[in-house]
Motif scaffolding. Structure first.
Motif, mmCIF file in Angstrom:
data_model
loop_
_atom_site.group_PDB
_atom_site.id
_atom_site.type_symbol
_atom_site.label_atom_id
_atom_site.label_comp_id
_atom_site.label_asym_id
_atom_site.label_seq_id
_atom_site.Cartn_x
_atom_site.Cartn_y
_atom_site.Cartn_z
ATOM 1 N N ARG A 113 0.819 -1.217 0.000
ATOM 2 C CA ARG A 113 0.000 0.000 0.000
ATOM 3 C C ARG A 113 0.849 1.261 0.000
ATOM 4 N N ASN A 123 1.581 2.868 -3.722
ATOM 5 C CA ASN A 123 0.742 3.839 -4.436
ATOM 6 C C ASN A 123 0.127 4.854 -3.478
ATOM 7 N N MET A 145 -1.451 4.525 -0.830
ATOM 8 C CA MET A 145 -2.719 4.204 -0.181
ATOM 9 C C MET A 145 -2.522 4.013 1.321
ATOM 10 N N VAL A 196 -3.840 6.832 3.687
ATOM 11 C CA VAL A 196 -5.253 7.179 3.899
ATOM 12 C C VAL A 196 -5.721 6.718 5.286
ATOM 13 N N ILE A 197 -4.934 5.877 5.939
ATOM 14 C CA ILE A 197 -5.243 5.517 7.318
ATOM 15 C C ILE A 197 -4.710 6.628 8.214
ATOM 16 N N PRO A 198 -5.565 7.175 9.116
ATOM 17 C CA PRO A 198 -5.103 8.301 9.941
ATOM 18 C C PRO A 198 -3.852 7.948 10.732
ATOM 19 N N VAL A 201 -3.012 11.644 -5.438
ATOM 20 C CA VAL A 201 -4.106 11.280 -6.333
ATOM 21 C C VAL A 201 -3.563 10.884 -7.709
ATOM 22 N N ARG A 229 -1.817 7.472 -7.689
ATOM 23 C CA ARG A 229 -2.745 6.333 -7.723
ATOM 24 C C ARG A 229 -3.337 6.124 -9.119
ATOM 25 N N ARG A 230 -3.347 7.172 -9.925
ATOM 26 C CA ARG A 230 -3.824 6.969 -11.297
ATOM 27 C C ARG A 230 -2.789 6.223 -12.127
ATOM 28 N N MET A 242 -4.609 -0.632 -8.196
ATOM 29 C CA MET A 242 -4.596 -1.564 -7.075
ATOM 30 C C MET A 242 -5.821 -2.471 -7.123
ATOM 31 N N PHE A 250 -7.849 -5.298 -4.611
ATOM 32 C CA PHE A 250 -7.878 -5.561 -3.183
ATOM 33 C C PHE A 250 -8.150 -7.031 -2.859
ATOM 34 N N ASN A 279 -14.278 -5.487 -4.779
ATOM 35 C CA ASN A 279 -15.065 -4.335 -4.317
ATOM 36 C C ASN A 279 -15.570 -3.478 -5.473
#
Lengths: 315, 259
Positions: free
Chosen positions: B48, B51, B53, B56-58, B81, B84-85, B89, B91, B95
């Motif tokens: 994670r 990229n 990601m 994004v977890i505080p 942003v 990530r483009r 990813m 998961f 999802n």
């Protein structure tokens, strides 16, 4: 040894279940039945008490033009006030809920949710007093400005009320009262967005706002509609605040800022009931029946809307 | 299309807890790098972080360098942003967006770029991505049906198509088969084989056979104990790691003696 132990345990469990299950099933069934009986009881009371007003000759109803002519401005006022309230509060509440659930740092989010929940706990008579003594005088200045500058809009045709105690003021007060209901529920719905969905959007290169549009809002839509309907329920039925704030003349008009304002059913009942006798009481009960029906229709319509939208999504 | 990712001296934190320490690893373009190791060793966190990601977890952050195409992904002027483009990813659990149709799911990332597509362009992108994800033949007659109506394995391939539609350089996969049955797993593994001709692929897996089957390079992560940070123990070509690893811990893990 171990296997016999579980075997006995299982038997004793099923043994207990044969008593406990029907007992709890009966208990919950009874609770559900009580709800239905209470509703049916209220409906029966309203119908039987309203019947004399329905059958009475039209000149005996207040106003002298019959029941429909009496009820129509009240129904109109009720719907108008509630619509104004929701038009103001729903977007605001959804914004607040999104801010709390997805933008604010945790501590600020907690503080704001606490304050919003507190708003819901304030008694409506306090809102009424605030509306009369603070909000109405302040808004009256805005109303006269609106009448002067955008008076060509039928909504703001004026002449502006000097006291500010108009249907728009009532709508603003109701908006403040429905805000906590809508935003608290929407917040819970937004918080339940699966983390996996949010990450799916972020991993595609979505900004925070794009992630909200992609993952949070579609998931939360039916919940937000339900929340808004609960807010609408409160706005339709609110009595005290409207009775205090609104200076009603019973006219059907879309002019929101003038001195001629339709009253609402609930406020009208509260104001008229102390001095009502005989057929007047029946008339008021009939208006109560109308409110009962409106609330029902609105709720069913909302449910239908939610059901239809979730069906078209196929999930 | 594909680009190499160079990671050097990477530390990954959750708040004050250091989850991964001092990882240096190169993930070559047009090849599959498998990250293996016991639970909690930080391989998913590492994936994670590639990229952005992870953040994004505080409270989550990283220290160190991640370089792709000569640019540090964590340089101050880099927008996560946009990273990530470029780096898609997939998961652990499929999802797809439940309220969107199959076609809309594929186009979701493309629409974020704000580009106006006409109908023909959109249809072409949908077809190309679904063909790449080996799903086209199964869904071409029901593109307007919701993505949630597909089976788990199909949903996961839909998610791969969604990631491919934005034409990334790199595809990260976080245990993409752990929620799937063996047949769907085979489908995804076959897909990985064809995708590596065009993309850099990094895959986290708990399944040793899967790592051996799909990857060219294997990196083994381990941690000294609960509450200690995970380390990269050893990395190398997959045949070597699985036959003659240098580190006894790697051999113990691969032969199933722990983990």
């Amino acid at each position: 040894m171990w296997s016999t132990g579980t075997a006995t345990q299982q038997t004793s469990q099923t043994g207990r279940r044969t008593v406990a299950d029907p007992f709890f099933a009966g208990l919950t069934r009874a609770a559900a039945t009580v709800i239905l009986l209470a509703l049916a009881g209220v409906a029966a009371f309203l119908c039987s008490e309203a019947w004399p007003a329905v059958t009475a000759p039209s000149d005996r109803i207040a106003g002298g033009d019959g029941l429909v002519a009496y009820l129509w401005p009240l129904v109109f006022g009720t719907l108008l006030a509630a619509a104004l309230a929701l038009a103001i509060s729903a977007p605001l509440a959804i914004g607040v809920a999104l801010f709390i659930s997805h933008f604010a740092p945790r501590r600020l989010a907690l503080l704001i949710s606490y304050v919003v929940d507190l708003l819901a706990a304030v008694p409506s008579v306090v809102y009424g007093l605030w509306g009369i003594f603070y909000l109405a005088p302040k808004l009256s200045h805005i109303y006269s400005w609106l009448a002067d500058h955008v008076g060509w809009l039928p909504l703001f045709a004026g002449p502006a009320s000097v006291t500010g105690r108009t249907i728009l003021t009532a709508g603003v007060v109701l908006a403040v009262m429905t805000l906590p209901v809508i935003s608290a529920l929407s917040r819970e719905v937004f918080l339940q967005t699966p983390r996996l969905q949010e990450e799916a959007a972020l991993a595609l290169g979505a900004t925070r706002w794009e992630m909200i549009r992609m993952a949070v809002l579609p998931q939360g839509r039916s919940g937000v509609v339900s929340a808004t309907m609960l807010g609408l329920g409160r706005a339709l039925g609110e009595t005290m605040a409207v009775a205090l704030v609104l200076s009603a003349s019973g006219l059907v008009t879309f002019n929101l800022i003038s001195t001629d304002n339709p009253s609402t059913i609930a406020a009208n009942i509260a104001l008229q009931f102390p001095e009502a006798t005989g057929i007047q009481v029946n008339t008021l009960v009939a208006s109560g029946l109308a409110l009962f029906v409106i609330t029902f229709v609105v709720n069913f319509a909302a449910r239908g809307l939610v059901a239809r939208s979730s069906k078209s999504e196929g999930s | 299309m594909a680009k190499t990712i160079d990671v050097s001296d990477l530390d990954i934190y959750y708040g004050s807890f250091k989850a991964v320490e001092d990882v240096t690893l190169t993930m070559a373009s047009r090849s599959v790098t498998a990250l293996i190791g016991p639970s909690g060793c930080g391989k998913s966190s590492f994936l994670r972080s590639l990229n952005r990601m992870h953040e994004v977890i505080p409270g989550a952050r990283v220290e160190g360098k991640v370089i792709m195409d000569g640019r540090g992904l964590y340089d101050v002027d880099v927008d996560p942003v946009l990273v990530r483009r470029d780096i898609g990813m997939v998961f652990q659990r499929p999802n797809p967006f439940p309220t969107m149709s199959i076609a809309d799911n594929v186009l979701a990332g493309k629409r974020l770029n704000g580009k106006r597509m006409n109908r023909a362009e959109a249809a072409e992108i949908v077809e190309r991505a679904l063909v790449s994800a080996n799903l086209w033949n199964e869904v071409k007659d029901r593109l307007r049906k919701p993505g949630a109506s597909l089976s788990g394995g199909q949903q996961q391939r839909l998610c791969i198509a969604r990631a491919l539609a934005v034409e990334p350089q790199v595809l990260l996969m976080d245990e993409p088969c752990s929620a799937l049955d063996p047949i769907s797993t085979t489908a995804i593994e076959d897909l990985i084989h064809t995708l590596k001709e065009r993309y850099t692929i990094v895959i986290v897996t708990h399944n040793m056979q899967q790592a051996a089957r799909v990857s060219d390079t294997t990196a083994f992560f381990n941690l000294a104990g609960a509450g200690r940070p995970g380390h990269l123990i050893e990395s190398g070509s997959t045949p070597k790691i699985f036959s003659t690893p240098d580190n006894p811990a790697t051999e113990a893990y691969i032969s199933g003696r722990f983990g």
